[in-house]
Design a protein around this motif. Structure first.
Motif, mmCIF file in Angstrom:
data_model
loop_
_atom_site.group_PDB
_atom_site.id
_atom_site.type_symbol
_atom_site.label_atom_id
_atom_site.label_comp_id
_atom_site.label_asym_id
_atom_site.label_seq_id
_atom_site.Cartn_x
_atom_site.Cartn_y
_atom_site.Cartn_z
ATOM 1 N N ALA A 84 0.815 -1.195 0.083
ATOM 2 C CA ALA A 84 -0.100 0.097 -0.053
ATOM 3 C C ALA A 84 0.876 1.245 0.007
ATOM 4 C CB ALA A 84 -0.789 0.164 1.220
ATOM 5 N N ALA A 85 0.581 2.332 -0.867
ATOM 6 C CA ALA A 85 1.140 3.516 -0.873
ATOM 7 C C ALA A 85 0.364 4.729 -1.057
ATOM 8 C CB ALA A 85 2.219 3.473 -2.034
ATOM 9 N N ASP A 86 0.707 5.726 -0.361
ATOM 10 C CA ASP A 86 -0.066 7.055 -0.293
ATOM 11 C C ASP A 86 0.856 8.106 -0.739
ATOM 12 O OD1 ASP A 86 -2.716 6.077 0.806
ATOM 13 O OD2 ASP A 86 -1.832 5.460 2.471
ATOM 14 N N TYR A 87 0.790 8.736 -1.789
ATOM 15 C CA TYR A 87 1.472 9.789 -2.468
ATOM 16 C C TYR A 87 0.836 10.802 -1.514
ATOM 17 C CZ TYR A 87 2.708 6.426 -5.812
ATOM 18 O OH TYR A 87 2.979 5.298 -6.484
ATOM 19 N N ILE A 88 1.853 11.589 -0.602
ATOM 20 C CA ILE A 88 1.741 12.657 -0.057
ATOM 21 C C ILE A 88 1.430 13.782 -0.857
ATOM 22 C CG2 ILE A 88 2.745 14.079 1.633
ATOM 23 C CD1 ILE A 88 4.727 11.858 2.454
ATOM 24 N N ASP A 89 0.348 14.626 -0.376
ATOM 25 C CA ASP A 89 -0.271 15.841 -1.143
ATOM 26 C C ASP A 89 -0.706 15.676 -2.192
ATOM 27 O OD1 ASP A 89 0.282 17.191 1.191
ATOM 28 O OD2 ASP A 89 2.221 17.956 0.563
ATOM 29 N N ARG A 90 -1.195 14.494 -2.756
ATOM 30 C CA ARG A 90 -1.777 14.136 -4.247
ATOM 31 C C ARG A 90 -3.110 13.496 -3.898
ATOM 32 N NH1 ARG A 90 2.307 11.810 -7.874
ATOM 33 N NH2 ARG A 90 0.263 12.051 -9.532
ATOM 34 N N LYS A 91 -3.964 14.084 -4.599
ATOM 35 C CA LYS A 91 -5.326 13.926 -4.701
ATOM 36 C C LYS A 91 -5.240 12.437 -5.313
ATOM 37 C CE LYS A 91 -9.790 15.076 -6.179
ATOM 38 N NZ LYS A 91 -10.855 16.192 -6.796
ATOM 39 N N ASP A 92 -6.241 11.536 -5.029
ATOM 40 C CA ASP A 92 -6.497 10.229 -5.585
ATOM 41 C C ASP A 92 -4.860 9.439 -5.770
ATOM 42 O OD1 ASP A 92 -8.994 10.680 -5.936
ATOM 43 O OD2 ASP A 92 -8.771 11.653 -7.968
ATOM 44 N N GLY A 93 -3.959 9.896 -4.548
ATOM 45 C CA GLY A 93 -2.587 9.152 -4.641
ATOM 46 C C GLY A 93 -2.510 8.107 -3.909
ATOM 47 N N HIS A 94 -3.438 7.090 -3.900
ATOM 48 C CA HIS A 94 -3.368 5.734 -3.229
ATOM 49 C C HIS A 94 -3.425 4.587 -4.121
ATOM 50 C CE1 HIS A 94 -4.126 3.006 0.104
ATOM 51 N NE2 HIS A 94 -4.878 2.394 -0.515
ATOM 52 N N ASP A 95 -2.270 3.678 -3.814
ATOM 53 C CA ASP A 95 -2.079 2.501 -4.634
ATOM 54 C C ASP A 95 -2.052 1.229 -3.806
ATOM 55 O OD1 ASP A 95 -1.276 1.002 -6.790
ATOM 56 O OD2 ASP A 95 0.590 1.515 -6.493
ATOM 57 N N GLU A 96 -2.514 0.165 -4.112
ATOM 58 C CA GLU A 96 -2.629 -1.080 -3.434
ATOM 59 C C GLU A 96 -2.143 -2.220 -4.403
ATOM 60 O OE1 GLU A 96 -5.909 -2.083 -1.053
ATOM 61 O OE2 GLU A 96 -5.608 -0.217 0.048
ATOM 62 N N ALA A 97 -1.595 -3.158 -4.044
ATOM 63 C CA ALA A 97 -1.371 -4.416 -4.753
ATOM 64 C C ALA A 97 -0.963 -5.587 -3.955
ATOM 65 C CB ALA A 97 -0.173 -4.326 -5.894
ATOM 66 N N SER A 98 -1.295 -6.723 -4.205
ATOM 67 C CA SER A 98 -0.942 -8.093 -3.696
ATOM 68 C C SER A 98 -0.516 -9.117 -4.675
ATOM 69 C CB SER A 98 -2.101 -8.642 -2.760
ATOM 70 O OG SER A 98 -3.175 -8.789 -3.602
ATOM 71 N N GLY A 99 0.247 -9.723 -4.367
ATOM 72 C CA GLY A 99 0.739 -11.125 -5.028
ATOM 73 C C GLY A 99 1.895 -11.861 -4.446
ATOM 74 N N ILE A 100 2.561 -12.203 -5.309
ATOM 75 C CA ILE A 100 3.703 -13.327 -4.831
ATOM 76 C C ILE A 100 4.857 -12.690 -4.999
ATOM 77 C CG2 ILE A 100 4.809 -15.609 -5.387
ATOM 78 C CD1 ILE A 100 2.173 -16.720 -6.169
ATOM 79 N N PHE A 101 5.894 -12.790 -3.974
ATOM 80 C CA PHE A 101 7.423 -12.367 -4.026
ATOM 81 C C PHE A 101 8.404 -13.406 -4.047
ATOM 82 C CE2 PHE A 101 6.862 -12.813 0.631
ATOM 83 C CZ PHE A 101 8.072 -13.125 1.130
#
Length: 154
Positions: A84-101
């Motif tokens: 999960a990542a939140d881009y600071i001071d960016r509207k709609d700046g949230h990103d999520e993913a899941s999978g295998i490493f």
């Protein structure tokens, strides 16, 4: 030597431009991949026991076009991950993913986004931290290097 450092900085800068402008989502959409059970004999990779690196890592990574990216990466002992990542001071700046490493040579963890095949790389620094690297495990250098670290939370 200077050319090598300049090249390394350029490669790292390019990685972060792509990461900031890449696959951002609006809302809580998550990329998922169908997961299968991992057999017990595959719980060791490149000399690292997967259980020893399993956990949640957090930090704020640098970004080219925003103040930073608050990042949470959870590695599970069955070789799956949640990101999960939140881009600071960016509207709609949230990103999520899941999978295998996967853990490859030099203790580099490869995180692959199932929807696009895009990969991110983190090197196991010690029992409590990962550092973002390139695909070969080359770590950032200089003053900015300390900003590419994710720390394990208990």
């Amino acid at each position: 030597m200077k050319k090598t450092i300049i090249l390394a900085v350029a490669v790292i800068a390019a990685m972060f431009v792509v990461s900031c402008n890449g696959n951002k989502t609006t809302g809580q959409k998550t990329d998922t991949d169908s997961l299968s059970c991992v057999e017990s004999d595959s719980l060791q990779a490149d000399g690292i026991a997967i259980e020893s690196i399993a956990g949640t890592y957090e930090g704020t990574l640098p970004a080219a076009d925003c103040p930073g990216i608050k990042t949470v990466l959870t590695l599970n002992s069955d070789s799956t991950y949640q990101y999960a990542a939140d881009y600071i001071d960016r509207k709609d700046g949230h990103d999520e993913a899941s999978g295998i490493f996967k853990v490859s040579a030099n203790h580099v963890i490869e995180i692959i986004r199932p929807s696009s095949g895009e990969a991110s790389y983190y090197k196991v620094k010690d029992d409590n931290s990962l550092i973002m690297t390139d695909s070969l495990g080359n770590e950032p250098e200089g003053e900015m290097a300390k900003h590419y670290v994710l720390t394990k939370k208990n």
